[in-house]
Design a protein around this motif. Structure first.
Motif, mmCIF file in Angstrom:
data_model
loop_
_atom_site.group_PDB
_atom_site.id
_atom_site.type_symbol
_atom_site.label_atom_id
_atom_site.label_comp_id
_atom_site.label_asym_id
_atom_site.label_seq_id
_atom_site.Cartn_x
_atom_site.Cartn_y
_atom_site.Cartn_z
ATOM 1 N N VAL A 141 0.861 -1.183 0.000
ATOM 2 C CA VAL A 141 0.000 0.000 0.000
ATOM 3 C C VAL A 141 0.900 1.236 0.000
ATOM 4 C CG1 VAL A 141 -1.730 1.308 1.280
ATOM 5 C CG2 VAL A 141 -1.842 -1.186 1.226
ATOM 6 N N ASP A 142 0.745 2.079 -1.013
ATOM 7 C CA ASP A 142 1.569 3.286 -1.091
ATOM 8 C C ASP A 142 0.740 4.561 -1.018
ATOM 9 O OD1 ASP A 142 0.367 3.038 -3.551
ATOM 10 O OD2 ASP A 142 2.146 3.543 -4.720
ATOM 11 N N SER A 143 -0.556 4.422 -0.793
ATOM 12 C CA SER A 143 -1.416 5.602 -0.684
ATOM 13 C C SER A 143 -1.627 5.961 0.777
ATOM 14 C CB SER A 143 -2.771 5.344 -1.346
ATOM 15 O OG SER A 143 -3.472 4.303 -0.694
ATOM 16 N N LYS A 144 -2.077 7.188 0.999
ATOM 17 C CA LYS A 144 -2.411 7.670 2.328
ATOM 18 C C LYS A 144 -3.797 8.296 2.287
ATOM 19 C CE LYS A 144 2.410 8.737 3.514
ATOM 20 N NZ LYS A 144 3.361 9.813 3.916
ATOM 21 N N HIS A 145 -4.391 8.394 3.444
ATOM 22 C CA HIS A 145 -5.684 9.071 3.541
ATOM 23 C C HIS A 145 -5.555 10.499 3.015
ATOM 24 C CE1 HIS A 145 -9.561 10.280 5.113
ATOM 25 N NE2 HIS A 145 -8.984 11.251 5.825
ATOM 26 N N ASP A 146 -6.602 10.964 2.351
ATOM 27 C CA ASP A 146 -6.672 12.335 1.836
ATOM 28 C C ASP A 146 -5.797 12.537 0.602
ATOM 29 O OD1 ASP A 146 -7.917 14.816 1.998
ATOM 30 O OD2 ASP A 146 -6.241 15.721 3.087
ATOM 31 N N GLN A 147 -5.658 11.494 -0.207
ATOM 32 C CA GLN A 147 -4.977 11.608 -1.483
ATOM 33 C C GLN A 147 -5.959 11.331 -2.621
ATOM 34 O OE1 GLN A 147 -1.541 8.855 -1.067
ATOM 35 N NE2 GLN A 147 -0.251 10.671 -1.217
ATOM 36 N N TYR A 148 -5.489 11.471 -3.849
ATOM 37 C CA TYR A 148 -6.247 11.045 -5.021
ATOM 38 C C TYR A 148 -5.258 10.653 -6.101
ATOM 39 C CZ TYR A 148 -5.171 15.313 -7.681
ATOM 40 O OH TYR A 148 -4.528 16.305 -8.365
ATOM 41 N N LEU A 149 -5.714 9.891 -7.062
ATOM 42 C CA LEU A 149 -4.904 9.603 -8.237
ATOM 43 C C LEU A 149 -5.794 9.650 -9.465
ATOM 44 C CD1 LEU A 149 -5.471 6.521 -9.422
ATOM 45 C CD2 LEU A 149 -3.957 5.843 -7.588
ATOM 46 N N GLU A 150 -5.172 9.745 -10.611
ATOM 47 C CA GLU A 150 -5.905 9.769 -11.872
ATOM 48 C C GLU A 150 -5.620 8.496 -12.657
ATOM 49 O OE1 GLU A 150 -6.474 14.456 -12.999
ATOM 50 O OE2 GLU A 150 -4.665 13.421 -13.751
ATOM 51 N N PHE A 151 -6.676 7.854 -13.155
ATOM 52 C CA PHE A 151 -6.488 6.744 -14.079
ATOM 53 C C PHE A 151 -5.772 7.290 -15.308
ATOM 54 C CE2 PHE A 151 -9.797 4.927 -11.478
ATOM 55 C CZ PHE A 151 -9.506 3.564 -11.479
ATOM 56 N N THR A 152 -4.809 6.551 -15.787
ATOM 57 C CA THR A 152 -4.026 7.023 -16.917
ATOM 58 C C THR A 152 -3.571 5.834 -17.749
ATOM 59 O OG1 THR A 152 -2.174 8.450 -17.544
ATOM 60 C CG2 THR A 152 -1.829 6.994 -15.653
ATOM 61 N N HIS A 153 -2.768 6.118 -18.754
ATOM 62 C CA HIS A 153 -2.244 5.053 -19.607
ATOM 63 C C HIS A 153 -0.972 4.482 -19.005
ATOM 64 C CE1 HIS A 153 0.928 7.808 -20.991
ATOM 65 N NE2 HIS A 153 -0.033 8.732 -20.982
ATOM 66 N N SER A 154 -0.679 3.239 -19.327
ATOM 67 C CA SER A 154 0.578 2.633 -18.915
ATOM 68 C C SER A 154 1.730 3.309 -19.658
ATOM 69 C CB SER A 154 0.549 1.129 -19.187
ATOM 70 O OG SER A 154 0.200 0.876 -20.549
ATOM 71 N N ASP A 155 2.925 3.054 -19.208
ATOM 72 C CA ASP A 155 4.107 3.723 -19.751
ATOM 73 C C ASP A 155 4.320 3.372 -21.223
ATOM 74 O OD1 ASP A 155 6.602 5.233 -19.413
ATOM 75 O OD2 ASP A 155 7.565 3.286 -19.704
ATOM 76 N N PHE A 156 4.709 4.382 -22.032
ATOM 77 C CA PHE A 156 4.959 4.143 -23.450
ATOM 78 C C PHE A 156 6.098 3.153 -23.646
ATOM 79 C CE2 PHE A 156 2.537 8.053 -24.125
ATOM 80 C CZ PHE A 156 1.824 7.741 -25.284
ATOM 81 N N GLU A 157 7.187 3.357 -22.946
ATOM 82 C CA GLU A 157 8.346 2.486 -23.140
ATOM 83 C C GLU A 157 8.055 1.050 -22.711
ATOM 84 O OE1 GLU A 157 10.971 3.662 -24.642
ATOM 85 O OE2 GLU A 157 10.323 5.763 -24.601
ATOM 86 N N ALA A 158 7.353 0.895 -21.585
ATOM 87 C CA ALA A 158 7.134 -0.438 -21.028
ATOM 88 C C ALA A 158 6.005 -1.197 -21.718
ATOM 89 C CB ALA A 158 6.838 -0.331 -19.533
ATOM 90 N N ASP A 159 4.973 -0.454 -22.172
ATOM 91 C CA ASP A 159 3.763 -1.151 -22.625
ATOM 92 C C ASP A 159 3.117 -0.510 -23.850
ATOM 93 O OD1 ASP A 159 1.744 -3.198 -22.207
ATOM 94 O OD2 ASP A 159 0.419 -1.598 -21.483
ATOM 95 N N ALA A 160 3.801 0.399 -24.483
ATOM 96 C CA ALA A 160 3.233 1.120 -25.627
ATOM 97 C C ALA A 160 1.938 1.831 -25.247
ATOM 98 C CB ALA A 160 3.003 0.187 -26.817
ATOM 99 N N ALA A 161 1.793 2.138 -23.959
ATOM 100 C CA ALA A 161 0.614 2.859 -23.442
ATOM 101 C C ALA A 161 -0.690 2.152 -23.791
ATOM 102 C CB ALA A 161 0.602 4.300 -23.960
ATOM 103 N N GLN A 162 -0.695 0.832 -23.751
ATOM 104 C CA GLN A 162 -1.873 0.081 -24.192
ATOM 105 C C GLN A 162 -2.874 -0.234 -23.081
ATOM 106 O OE1 GLN A 162 -2.664 -0.821 -27.631
ATOM 107 N NE2 GLN A 162 -1.331 0.975 -27.461
ATOM 108 N N SER A 163 -2.482 -0.072 -21.838
ATOM 109 C CA SER A 163 -3.366 -0.427 -20.724
ATOM 110 C C SER A 163 -3.747 0.816 -19.935
ATOM 111 C CB SER A 163 -2.680 -1.428 -19.789
ATOM 112 O OG SER A 163 -2.268 -2.580 -20.494
ATOM 113 N N THR A 164 -4.919 0.775 -19.323
ATOM 114 C CA THR A 164 -5.322 1.826 -18.384
ATOM 115 C C THR A 164 -4.958 1.362 -16.985
ATOM 116 O OG1 THR A 164 -7.155 2.513 -19.803
ATOM 117 C CG2 THR A 164 -7.227 3.197 -17.503
ATOM 118 N N VAL A 165 -4.230 2.196 -16.282
ATOM 119 C CA VAL A 165 -3.811 1.854 -14.918
ATOM 120 C C VAL A 165 -4.293 2.950 -13.965
ATOM 121 C CG1 VAL A 165 -1.826 0.457 -15.596
ATOM 122 C CG2 VAL A 165 -1.542 2.932 -15.340
#
Length: 664
Positions: free
Chosen positions: A569-593
């Motif tokens: 677990v790397d999140s803390k209370h009172d945070q947020y994140l945005e769904f985004t694309h996977s890394d271009f170099e690692a995955d050609a940005a093909q997945s939503t993470v």
């Protein structure tokens, strides 16, 4: 760790039954204390064997005591019958490294509890076979139960207590509950698998030790009674001292347990499974933002190549000029975003027709690769930019595609998931699930009983719907992720004191998908809910607040199932994140993470009291990680108390005895 230490930890697991039963160890101790008092009242004056007492009188009193003892044994056994003899806790602590001090104490505790348990089994066997036993057999057993020998029952109980509350801390160190707590407070993957919080484990240890004290107290008191019947003495003062010492030990044990429980973590979540399986352990948001190859000539209505790739920060597919590469791939039916030029020519390995990916990997002529090059079942496709009229270069751009909703799965239900609190049911489990193209929060429920007991129920059916159904409204029934609205709040919410978890939901706050819990007050003693006073609890903090909600950044996120190590677990209370694309170099940005963890979180198979819940992120640098559910088990510390058995007064005259119905 040896078998004897594991045996002790197995006994810890046995305490799960107390949470399932309406009678816990505190109430059981009080009831047994009252039974002991009643038994002394029935005995009346001590017999004087030397005065020539008839054998029938001795046998009659012996039958009374043993019948009472049998009743108490059944009270204890009633709790033990429902125990699942699961070695999970033993496996948990046995395979984890720990200090020598804790291991030695676990060895000793295992040995002591085993001896008391053995004496208890022997006592039950003697009660069962009382008609066939000689008086000397019962007398010898009673003598052992009250003997001053260190290896006898009183000595065993004192040694157990010394491990919980050392009499000389400067010499013997801290108690075993604190040592176990220190061992459990660190990240503990096995607790995830067992679905057991450190707080629950400490509470179970307390119950196990308390039950051992109750067994010992019952055996010692009835031993004094038997010795009195056999004319060995009065023993009123000895019985009183036994009661007093039992009260002192249980009081100090309760204080040690309260202190440990106050510090023990109550949060609980699932860790990485042994093997990630799509549809079983995780799901994916698909084609929210995905790497997409498009020629600039197809991103404007004039079919020109007057601009460059960077010009197209927001565009759409207009046409397929001369049926080139665009005719060989699924076109982006939504918005095309943030295009960039990498190189003119490339080899593209297209994904399978049923895949949510467009490409497996891309290799540019300049040597740069996106994704992980390797075999390509469909064969590679050569894609070359070209010159138009030998004046304008029509470049292939690497962009992001926000596909249309019909081609993607990025919808979250905003409907409440409530337990049937009108019928005294509470939340006992939580999971994120996907039905059709919609992600839902789903709860399990159980029936709340006296003193925090839960009768397990089942998973509450989803309020299923499709976004195309009549009357279903965006923003009311569901939220669809978009480039502008793809944030999810990461909060860990707990109920106020005296409240329990009865529901969860998502709602929108601005552009953020926001998590809330429903809390309902309840009476711990009676187990009754007060639905009329139920309330929704949330952390309505936003980025624009005086102390804004912080963002959890995903750094070059790869597919989380590729991680070679467990994701913490790397999140803390009172945070947020945005769904985004996977890394271009690692995955050609093909997945939503991140991916969505759909493993069910149901502490102790639906029989634990839950006070709070949250949405967390498990991940690390270079991984997209998982969005997952978290639960908070109920805080039992304020309910831990010791009640001394009632005092008794010696009877002056023998009472008219009424024999209970014989069970033999």
């Amino acid at each position: 760790m040896t078998v004897r230490a594991c045996t002790f930890l197995l006994l810890i697991a046995f305490a799960h039954a107390f949470i399932d039963e309406a009678v816990d160890v505190i109430k059981l101790g009080k009831e047994i204390g009252e039974e002991v008092l009643n038994s002394w009242d029935l005995l009346g004056k001590p017999l004087n064997i030397s005065g020539g007492v008839d054998l029938p009188v001795i046998k009659r009193r012996e039958r009374i005591v043993l019948a009472k003892l049998d009743r108490i044994s059944r009270m204890i056994e009633r709790l033990e019958l429902g125990i699942e003899k699961n070695s999970a806790v033993a496996m948990l602590l046995a395979k984890t490294g720990r200090g020598a001090r804790l291991e030695l104490r676990l060895h000793e505790m295992a040995d002591l509890l085993s001896r008391v348990a053995s004496a208890d089994r022997q006592m039950r066997e003697y009660v069962r076979l009382q008609k066939e036993l000689e008086r000397t057999t019962l007398e010898d057993f009673a003598q052992w139960c009250v003997s001053h020998d260190p290896g006898a029952l009183p000595g065993l109980l004192e040694r157990v207590h010394a491990l919980i509350a050392p009499p000389h801390k400067h010499l013997l160190g801290r108690g075993i509950l604190n040592l176990v707590l220190d061992d459990l407070q660190e990240e503990h993957p096995d607790l995830c698998e067992l679905q057991l919080s450190p707080h629950q484990l400490i509470y179970d240890m307390y119950n196990t030790i308390s039950l051992t004290e109750i067994k010992g107290y019952a055996m010692m008191q009835f031993s004094w009674m038997l010795l009195r019947i056999y004319g060995k003495g009065n023993f009123t003062q000895e019985a009183s001292l036994t009661r007093q010492r039992y009260g002192e030990r249980t009081s100090r044990t309760a204080a040690a347990a309260r202190a440990a429980l106050a510090m023990a973590r109550r949060d609980l979540y699932r860790c990485d499974p042994p093997q990630h399986k799509l549809g079983e352990t995780y799901e994916e948001v698909t084609r929210l933002l995905q790497g997409y190859i498009e020629n600039e000539v197809d991103m404007n209505s004039d079919n020109t190549c007057r601009e460059n790739c960077a010009y197209y920060t927001l565009a759409e597919h207009h046409t397929c000029f001369k049926e080139q590469f665009c005719a060989q791939q699924a076109v982006c039916k939504g918005r095309i975003i943030d295009c960039n030029y990498i190189d003119s020519d490339m080899w593209v390995c297209r994904a399978g027709k049923n895949s949510n990916r467009r490409y497996e990997w891309i290799e540019y002529e300049n040597g740069r690769t996106l994704g992980k090059p390797g075999s390509c079942p469909r064969g590679t496709t050569k894609v070359d930019s070209w010159w138009k009229w030998n004046l304008l270069h029509c470049s292939y751009c690497m962009c992001l595609c926000e596909d249309d909703i019909g081609s993607s799965e990025r919808t979250f239900s905003l409907r409440e998931a409530n337990a049937d609190f009108d019928n005294n049911k509470v939340v006992t489990g939580l999971r994120l699930v996907k039905h059709g193209r919609v992600f839902h929060l789903q709860i399990s429920e159980g029936t709340l009983g006296e003193r925090g007991s839960i009768t397990p129920g089942s998973w509450v059916p989803l309020q299923k719907f499709d976004i195309t159904d009549s009357g279903i409204r965006d923003g009311i029934d569901y939220h669809t992720m978009s480039y502008e609205k793809r944030a999810i709040d990461l909060d860990e919410l707990d109920s106020p004191t005296g409240y329990i978890l009865t529901g969860v939901r998502f709602r929108m706050i601005g552009a953020h998908l926001h998590f809330e819990i429903r809390s309902t007050p309840f009476n711990y003693t009676t187990g009754r809910l007060s639905p009329a006073r139920s309330q929704w609890i949330s952390n309505d903090n936003t980025e624009g607040a005086e102390v804004p909600r912080s963002r959890l950044e995903l750094f070059r996120p790869d597919i989380p199932t590729r991680s070679a190590t467990p994701l913490p677990v790397d999140s803390k209370h009172d945070q947020y994140l945005e769904f985004t694309h996977s890394d271009f170099e690692a995955d050609a940005a093909q997945s939503t993470v991140p991916f969505v963890d759909i493993q069910p979180l149901e502490p102790m198979k639906g029989s634990a009291l839950i006070s709070g819940a949250g949405i967390i992120h498990r991940g690390t640098r270079g991984s997209g990680g998982f969005i997952a559910a978290k639960l908070f088990t109920y805080n039992y510390s304020r309910h831990i108390k010791a009640e001394s058995p009632p005092a008794f007064v010696e009877a002056d005259v023998e009472k008219d005895l009424v024999l209970p119905v014989s069970n033999f």
